[in-house]
Scaffold this active site. Structure first.
Site, short mmCIF file in Angstrom:
data_model
loop_
_atom_site.label_atom_id
_atom_site.label_comp_id
_atom_site.label_asym_id
_atom_site.label_seq_id
_atom_site.Cartn_x
_atom_site.Cartn_y
_atom_site.Cartn_z
N TYR A 80 0.84 -1.20 0.00
CA TYR A 80 0.00 0.00 0.00
C TYR A 80 0.87 1.25 0.00
CZ TYR A 80 -4.56 -2.07 1.41
OH TYR A 80 -5.74 -2.75 1.48
N GLU A 126 -6.03 -0.88 8.43
CA GLU A 126 -5.87 -0.64 9.87
C GLU A 126 -4.76 0.40 10.10
OE1 GLU A 126 -6.14 -4.20 8.74
OE2 GLU A 126 -8.12 -3.26 8.81
N ASN A 185 -9.84 1.37 -2.54
CA ASN A 185 -9.70 0.12 -1.80
C ASN A 185 -11.06 -0.30 -1.26
OD1 ASN A 185 -7.38 -1.67 -0.58
ND2 ASN A 185 -8.97 -1.47 0.98
N GLU A 186 -11.54 -1.44 -1.78
CA GLU A 186 -12.86 -1.92 -1.36
C GLU A 186 -13.87 -0.78 -1.36
OE1 GLU A 186 -12.44 -3.90 2.49
OE2 GLU A 186 -12.40 -5.80 1.44
N GLU A 266 -6.79 -10.34 -1.71
CA GLU A 266 -6.52 -10.44 -0.27
C GLU A 266 -7.03 -11.78 0.23
OE1 GLU A 266 -7.75 -7.21 2.19
OE2 GLU A 266 -7.14 -5.70 0.75
#
Ligand code: 6DJ
Length: 658
Positions: A80, A126, A185-186, A266
């Site tokens: 990332y 996170e 991202n998602e 993922e």
């Protein structure tokens, strides 16, 4: 004669054509929709990848971790780009140390790994604020991030103008290791479903990376997720863990990509932790059985995480509701543990991969040695209040009402709010605030009164005399990085504070920089302190310092672990390197990882500086200790849990994840 000339010409033409075809196939990465595969330099390619985040591993160890990934049979690493580590203040960029993106890409290329680049601007992970910079909140605290919000888009546009030229340079098609670039991202998991935003990102990336680059998206394995998560021009990939059926998971991808390579971006080898919850654990068989099925399908797969690493400093994120910060360790129960050591999960995954991919003929790099240095005598330096000349050397901010961290353009860690008691308070009286983010340590003339806790404790009863200092030391324990509450991420005191129902005014606000404390500054500033005061089971938040007893030996220093057992909650720095937060009474993490490169050779002094927020066994007159051990503890069973999480028994050559 003419025949001879023609045959030479034909031969020459064939040779030139062969060279041309080879050249065209070199430095090429494409999607073969008929063959349902990637094509790398003219040959079918299946990515066997693992996630490692360069911002979570000390750069000294990047090659070590990447070599271990190669030894496990991986051909690709996924990482990332955390926008906030690269642009800590708007318009100022950092690509050094943990943020040295180009060094990471060069290292990956050096060890022979390709790269799946997740460019953000939002990355989840996170990580603090999901990678978004906190200064966005100074532009407009009501900004709706991850949409066409004009203030957000302007900031993203400026950031991508800096990032995309770097990524373009390292694309495989330009001779680098990057195979393809993920945007967002998602996104399909976010409430906004703003296609204009995705189209903006796609167009920006397409322009910045060129027509040949493959740009992709990743979403949870559900049609509803992918529907809002992708846009024309992006290749759709999905993510799912080891407890579902890969063949049915991939059907979701097929709804959007009827042809083309199957990709799980993922595949969860473990899972995230929160302070106060048991350490995550995913059984080895569960992971390997599912990985086997994915590989048997010929799919490309990225294992999230392959090496989790550490949320150094204040970089941990949080989830909500309820508000739950993520610990310093991002071990993730992954094949390489937080310190990059081989685990039995690594061995099992490597074995599974060997069924589908010839393993490289190389030894598995060894685990790094760990140092057991024993106790460090920690000397009390000062309470935070008495050390303000060092901790907050600039002029404090004065304001009628409390200002947020973002309003004073100070974004991470700790901030002290001070006012004076307006009257004598002879009986315990409610001090109330609806908005301390996230923990507020209340003292009256440095005597502890209690703790404000976000989503939990909004009242502290106090006593005191008119004119005494009412201090609230606020800890920002990490911004939310997932879902709607990302849009409510301001930190510090975000609402008025009342005493007996009356609003308190005339505040002085001190941003706190722990990095300013070291072996010399405390003497230079000749800090005087009357010592921590104890009350209600708490002691004044205080600074301690100690010299780490590293033995004089040629093979020192080594990786080691700070063990703050007998301390309560705080922050630890070694030689000015911010190791992160400790909270051994809460768990599951007890020890903090100290990477070898932050330690100096034994002939020089290695200083440990600690801010202890709540309590210790020592006072200003007694020396207390913190030990440095060679065994990590990140799976303590937190209070209130009777989990069956088994301790990680130590064993050579690798840590057992049973
Ligand atoms: C049920 C919540 C799903 C949120 N997605 C998560 S939680 C762990 C992982 C990392 O955050 C990762 O960065 C996300 O892309 C997917 N994921």
């Amino acid at each position: 004669m003419a025949d001879r000339r023609n045959s030479i010409l034909v031969t020459f033409f064939c040779f030139i054509s062969f060279i041309y075809i080879c050249e065209c196939q070199n430095d090429s990465f494409t999607i073969d929709y008929n063959g349902n595969t990637f094509i790398l330099d003219g040959k079918p390619f299946r990515a066997i990848s693992g996630s490692m985040h360069y911002s979570r591993t000390h750069p000294y160890y990047w090659k070590d971790r990447l070599m271990k990934m190669v030894a496990a049979g991986l051909n690709t690493v996924q990482t990332y780009v955390p926008w906030n580590i690269h642009e800590p203040t708007q318009g100022k960029y950092d690509f050094t140390g943990l943020a040295n993106l180009e060094l990471f890409l060069q290292t990956a290329q050096d060890v022979g790994l390709k790269v799946l680049m997740r460019s953000g601007p939002y990355i989840c992970g996170e990580w603090e604020y999901g990678g978004l910079p906190a200064w966005l909140l100074t532009i407009n605290p009501n900004m709706v991030v991850r949409t066409m919000d004009p203030d957000y888009i302007k900031a993203v546009d400026g950031w991508y103008d800096v990032l995309l030229p770097i990524l373009k340079k390292y694309l495989h098609i330009n001779g680098g290791p990057i195979l393809m670039v993920q945007i967002e991202n998602e996104y399909g998991s976010y409430f906004a479903c703003d296609y204009d935003y995705l189209r903006f990102l796609y167009q920006k990336a397409r322009t910045g990376l060129g027509e040949k680059a493959i740009i992709y998206t990743t979403d949870g394995d559900g049609d509803a997720y992918v529907k809002c998560g992708t846009v024309e021009g992006c290749y759709v990939t999905i993510d799912f863990g080891p407890t579902s059926n890969p063949a049915s998971n991939f059907q979701v991808q097929r709804h959007f990509e009827p042809k083309g390579p199957l990709v799980n971006s993922e595949f969860y080898t473990g899972w995230l932790d929160h302070w106060g919850n048991p350490h995550a654990h995913t059984a080895i068989d569960t992971v390997c059985n599912s990985l086997d099925k994915i590989l048997a399908l010929g799919a490309s797969v990225n294992m999230y995480m392959f090496e989790g690493g550490t949320n150094f400093g204040y970089w941990n994120g949080a989830n909500a509701p309820p508000y739950q910060p993520v610990p310093t360790s991002y071990d993730y129960d992954s094949p390489l543990n937080e310190t990059g050591d081989i685990t039995d999960k690594y061995i099992a995954i490597r074995q599974t991969i060997s069924k589908y991919q010839k393993l490289p003929e190389m030894p598995i790099p060894p685990n790094t040695p760990k140092g057991n240095y024993g106790d460090t005598d920690m000397n009390f330096v000062a309470t935070v209040q008495d050390a303000l000349s060092v901790l907050s050397p600039n002029q404090p901010v004065s304001s009628t009402y409390p200002l947020t961290m973002e309003q004073i353009k100070f974004y991470y860690g700790f901030i002290l709010y001070r006012t004076k008691l307006p009257t004598d308070i002879t009986t315990p009286t409610p001090l109330i605030t609806g908005g301390v983010r996230d923990r507020g340590y209340v003292t009256i003339d440095q005597v502890p009164q209690g703790i404000f806790i976000r989503d939990d404790t909004t009242q502290v009863n106090i006593t005191g005399k008119q004119g005494q200092y009412l201090d609230i030391l606020v800890e920002n324990t990490g911004r939310i990085g997932f879902a709607t509450l990302m849009n409510y991420n301001t930190k510090g005191i975000i609402a008025n504070v009342t005493l007996n129902g009356k609003i308190l005014t005339d505040w002085t606000i001190y941003p706190i920089s722990l990095e300013n404390i070291n072996g010399t500054t405390i003497f230079q500033h000749n800090i005087k302190s009357t010592g921590p005061k104890k009350n209600k089971g708490l002691q004044t938040p205080s600074i301690f310092i100690g010299k780490i007893p590293i033995p004089a030996s040629s093979d020192e220093p080594k990786d080691t672990f700070l063990d703050p057992t007998n301390w309560t909650k705080g922050q630890a720095l070694v030689n000015g390197f911010n190791l992160g937060r400790y909270w051994p009474v809460m768990g599951p993490q007890v020890t903090l990882y100290v990477p070898k490169p932050v330690l100096k050779e034994p002939s020089k002094l290695n200083y440990l500086v600690v801010l202890e927020l709540e309590n210790t066994t020592c006072t200003s007159s007694s020396v207390c200790k913190i030990s440095f051990t060679d065994i990590p503890v990140i799976n303590k069973i937190p209070p209130g849990f009777h989990s069956n999480i088994r301790n990680i028994p130590e064993g050579y050559p690798y840590h057992k994840r049973v």
